[in-house]
Design a protein around this motif. Structure first.
Motif, mmCIF file in Angstrom:
data_model
loop_
_atom_site.group_PDB
_atom_site.id
_atom_site.type_symbol
_atom_site.label_atom_id
_atom_site.label_comp_id
_atom_site.label_asym_id
_atom_site.label_seq_id
_atom_site.Cartn_x
_atom_site.Cartn_y
_atom_site.Cartn_z
ATOM 1 N N SER A 110 0.830 -1.207 0.000
ATOM 2 C CA SER A 110 0.000 0.000 0.000
ATOM 3 C C SER A 110 0.863 1.256 0.000
ATOM 4 O O SER A 110 0.448 2.299 -0.508
ATOM 5 C CB SER A 110 -0.926 -0.008 1.218
ATOM 6 O OG SER A 110 -0.215 -0.250 2.419
ATOM 7 N N ARG A 111 2.076 1.162 0.509
ATOM 8 C CA ARG A 111 2.978 2.329 0.445
ATOM 9 C C ARG A 111 3.398 2.611 -0.998
ATOM 10 O O ARG A 111 3.501 3.776 -1.407
ATOM 11 C CB ARG A 111 4.214 2.091 1.314
ATOM 12 C CG ARG A 111 3.970 2.262 2.808
ATOM 13 C CD ARG A 111 5.274 2.363 3.560
ATOM 14 N NE ARG A 111 6.030 1.124 3.476
ATOM 15 C CZ ARG A 111 7.331 1.011 3.765
ATOM 16 N NH1 ARG A 111 8.024 2.099 4.103
ATOM 17 N NH2 ARG A 111 7.939 -0.158 3.707
ATOM 18 N N ILE A 157 1.628 1.955 -3.646
ATOM 19 C CA ILE A 157 0.467 2.548 -4.301
ATOM 20 C C ILE A 157 0.344 4.025 -3.924
ATOM 21 O O ILE A 157 0.042 4.876 -4.771
ATOM 22 C CB ILE A 157 -0.804 1.773 -3.936
ATOM 23 C CG1 ILE A 157 -0.777 0.386 -4.581
ATOM 24 C CG2 ILE A 157 -2.061 2.529 -4.364
ATOM 25 C CD1 ILE A 157 -1.961 -0.483 -4.243
ATOM 26 N N ALA A 158 0.592 4.343 -2.662
ATOM 27 C CA ALA A 158 0.520 5.743 -2.224
ATOM 28 C C ALA A 158 1.525 6.603 -2.999
ATOM 29 O O ALA A 158 1.211 7.729 -3.411
ATOM 30 C CB ALA A 158 0.781 5.827 -0.722
ATOM 31 N N GLU A 159 2.720 6.063 -3.214
ATOM 32 C CA GLU A 159 3.728 6.812 -3.979
ATOM 33 C C GLU A 159 3.302 6.972 -5.435
ATOM 34 O O GLU A 159 3.466 8.045 -6.030
ATOM 35 C CB GLU A 159 5.070 6.086 -3.901
ATOM 36 C CG GLU A 159 5.692 6.094 -2.509
ATOM 37 C CD GLU A 159 6.963 5.265 -2.449
ATOM 38 O OE1 GLU A 159 7.365 4.728 -3.506
ATOM 39 O OE2 GLU A 159 7.558 5.152 -1.362
ATOM 40 N N LEU A 160 2.727 5.922 -6.009
ATOM 41 C CA LEU A 160 2.323 5.968 -7.419
ATOM 42 C C LEU A 160 1.243 7.011 -7.669
ATOM 43 O O LEU A 160 1.251 7.708 -8.687
ATOM 44 C CB LEU A 160 1.831 4.595 -7.871
ATOM 45 C CG LEU A 160 2.894 3.496 -8.042
ATOM 46 C CD1 LEU A 160 2.225 2.156 -8.286
ATOM 47 C CD2 LEU A 160 3.813 3.827 -9.210
ATOM 48 N N VAL A 161 0.280 7.112 -6.742
ATOM 49 C CA VAL A 161 -0.852 8.023 -6.951
ATOM 50 C C VAL A 161 -0.653 9.355 -6.226
ATOM 51 O O VAL A 161 -1.570 10.180 -6.195
ATOM 52 C CB VAL A 161 -2.177 7.374 -6.503
ATOM 53 C CG1 VAL A 161 -2.423 6.090 -7.262
ATOM 54 C CG2 VAL A 161 -2.196 7.104 -5.001
ATOM 55 N N GLU A 162 0.540 9.510 -5.620
ATOM 56 C CA GLU A 162 0.886 10.762 -4.929
ATOM 57 C C GLU A 162 -0.150 11.089 -3.854
ATOM 58 O O GLU A 162 -0.691 12.189 -3.772
ATOM 59 C CB GLU A 162 0.997 11.910 -5.940
ATOM 60 C CG GLU A 162 2.066 11.678 -7.001
ATOM 61 C CD GLU A 162 2.131 12.791 -8.036
ATOM 62 O OE1 GLU A 162 1.405 13.786 -7.867
ATOM 63 O OE2 GLU A 162 2.897 12.666 -8.993
ATOM 64 N N SER A 163 -0.399 10.088 -3.024
ATOM 65 C CA SER A 163 -1.379 10.243 -1.951
ATOM 66 C C SER A 163 -0.735 9.839 -0.636
ATOM 67 O O SER A 163 0.343 9.222 -0.604
ATOM 68 C CB SER A 163 -2.606 9.364 -2.232
ATOM 69 O OG SER A 163 -3.564 9.485 -1.200
ATOM 70 N N ARG A 198 9.436 3.686 14.537
ATOM 71 C CA ARG A 198 8.321 3.009 15.182
ATOM 72 C C ARG A 198 7.747 1.943 14.252
ATOM 73 O O ARG A 198 7.882 2.030 13.037
ATOM 74 C CB ARG A 198 7.230 4.013 15.551
ATOM 75 C CG ARG A 198 7.701 5.096 16.514
ATOM 76 C CD ARG A 198 6.624 6.146 16.702
ATOM 77 N NE ARG A 198 6.259 6.769 15.431
ATOM 78 C CZ ARG A 198 5.423 7.799 15.324
ATOM 79 N NH1 ARG A 198 4.856 8.304 16.403
ATOM 80 N NH2 ARG A 198 5.156 8.312 14.135
ATOM 81 N N LYS A 199 7.072 0.958 14.858
ATOM 82 C CA LYS A 199 6.441 -0.078 14.054
ATOM 83 C C LYS A 199 5.188 0.465 13.371
ATOM 84 O O LYS A 199 4.349 1.091 14.015
ATOM 85 C CB LYS A 199 6.076 -1.280 14.931
ATOM 86 C CG LYS A 199 7.269 -2.098 15.394
ATOM 87 C CD LYS A 199 6.819 -3.314 16.175
ATOM 88 C CE LYS A 199 8.012 -4.161 16.604
ATOM 89 N NZ LYS A 199 7.578 -5.367 17.378
ATOM 90 N N ALA A 200 5.077 0.241 12.085
ATOM 91 C CA ALA A 200 3.881 0.613 11.322
ATOM 92 C C ALA A 200 3.509 -0.573 10.437
ATOM 93 O O ALA A 200 4.268 -1.536 10.322
ATOM 94 C CB ALA A 200 4.141 1.864 10.482
ATOM 95 N N THR A 201 2.324 -0.520 9.843
ATOM 96 C CA THR A 201 1.883 -1.633 9.004
ATOM 97 C C THR A 201 1.515 -1.140 7.610
ATOM 98 O O THR A 201 1.123 0.006 7.423
ATOM 99 C CB THR A 201 0.653 -2.341 9.608
ATOM 100 O OG1 THR A 201 -0.422 -1.400 9.743
ATOM 101 C CG2 THR A 201 0.983 -2.941 10.949
#
Length: 218
Positions: free
Chosen positions: A3-4, A6-12, A44-47
């Motif tokens: 999902s990270r 995808i966030a970079e691809l769509v600039e979100s 920190r831990k993230a998912t």
């Protein structure tokens, strides 16, 4: 694909992408993707979610359809050694995303029309994992929104902005409560319907929320 990515691809923002994924899961449009942990910029831990090819098109179609070409390019990079066919042009990829987006609101009804109701909810009962409230309603043969409204009468309550199951129904095994990490690495609780809960609600849901009411024998 994460999902990270995808966030970079769509600039979100990553948290916006995760919320979109979770809304689509709750509506039964995509399956619940697995999560993996990673350290954020502060250590920190993230998912993040690991999202398959088909579901990634649906997520991008919801967020920013104009970025579908970037998604195609990324999948071509990921699958360059697999030899699997991909959309060959931006127009083809955009058409695929648009078609899938139009199917989002129709998918539950189409699934139910294509197979008997009992077989429909049985396949969820036998599946591994937990279901969101709306997805569980569909699996139980009910209209998702009406099912959620019915659950609010007796089975759920608001804890802040979250709908949580009441403890007596958790003890009966109809729901589970699990902690989740948000994009900021903070833990919060979320309620899920178990396979046992789906089977229970399929048998005991009232007719006014059912897609096909039960026949009353004379």
């Amino acid at each position: 694909m994460s999902s990270r990515e995808i966030a970079e691809l769509v600039e979100s923002r990553h948290d916006s992408v995760k919320r979109t994924v979770e809304r689509l899961v709750e509506r039964g449009v995509i399956g619940l993707p697995p999560t993996v942990e990673y350290p954020d910029t502060l250590g920190r831990k993230a998912t993040e979610y690991r999202i398959g090819k088909r579901d990634s098109y649906i997520v991008v179609a919801q967020l920013s359809p104009e970025f579908t070409a970037r998604l195609v390019d990324r999948w071509q990079e990921l699958e360059s050694t697999s030899g699997r066919a991909l959309p060959q042009s931006f127009a083809d990829a955009l058409q695929l995303a648009a078609d899938q987006a139009r199917q989002i609101e129709q998918q539950h009804t189409l699934l139910i029309e294509q197979q008997p109701k009992v077989e429909f909810y049985d396949q969820f009962v036998k599946a591994d994992g937990l279901l969101g409230y709306q997805e569980a309603g569909t699996a139980a043969g009910c209209y998702p929104n009406k099912f959620c409204n019915w659950l609010k009468i007796d089975h759920l309550f608001y804890r802040g902005k979250k709908l949580m199951p009441r403890s007596q129904f958790v003890r009966r095994g109809l729901f589970e409560i699990r902690p989740e990490l948000d994009a900021n690495g903070e833990s919060h609780l979320r309620g899920w319907v178990t396979a046992k809960g789906v089977e229970h609600f399929a048998k005991h849901a009232p007719d006014w929320i059912r897609i096909t009411p039960r026949e009353v024998k004379p």
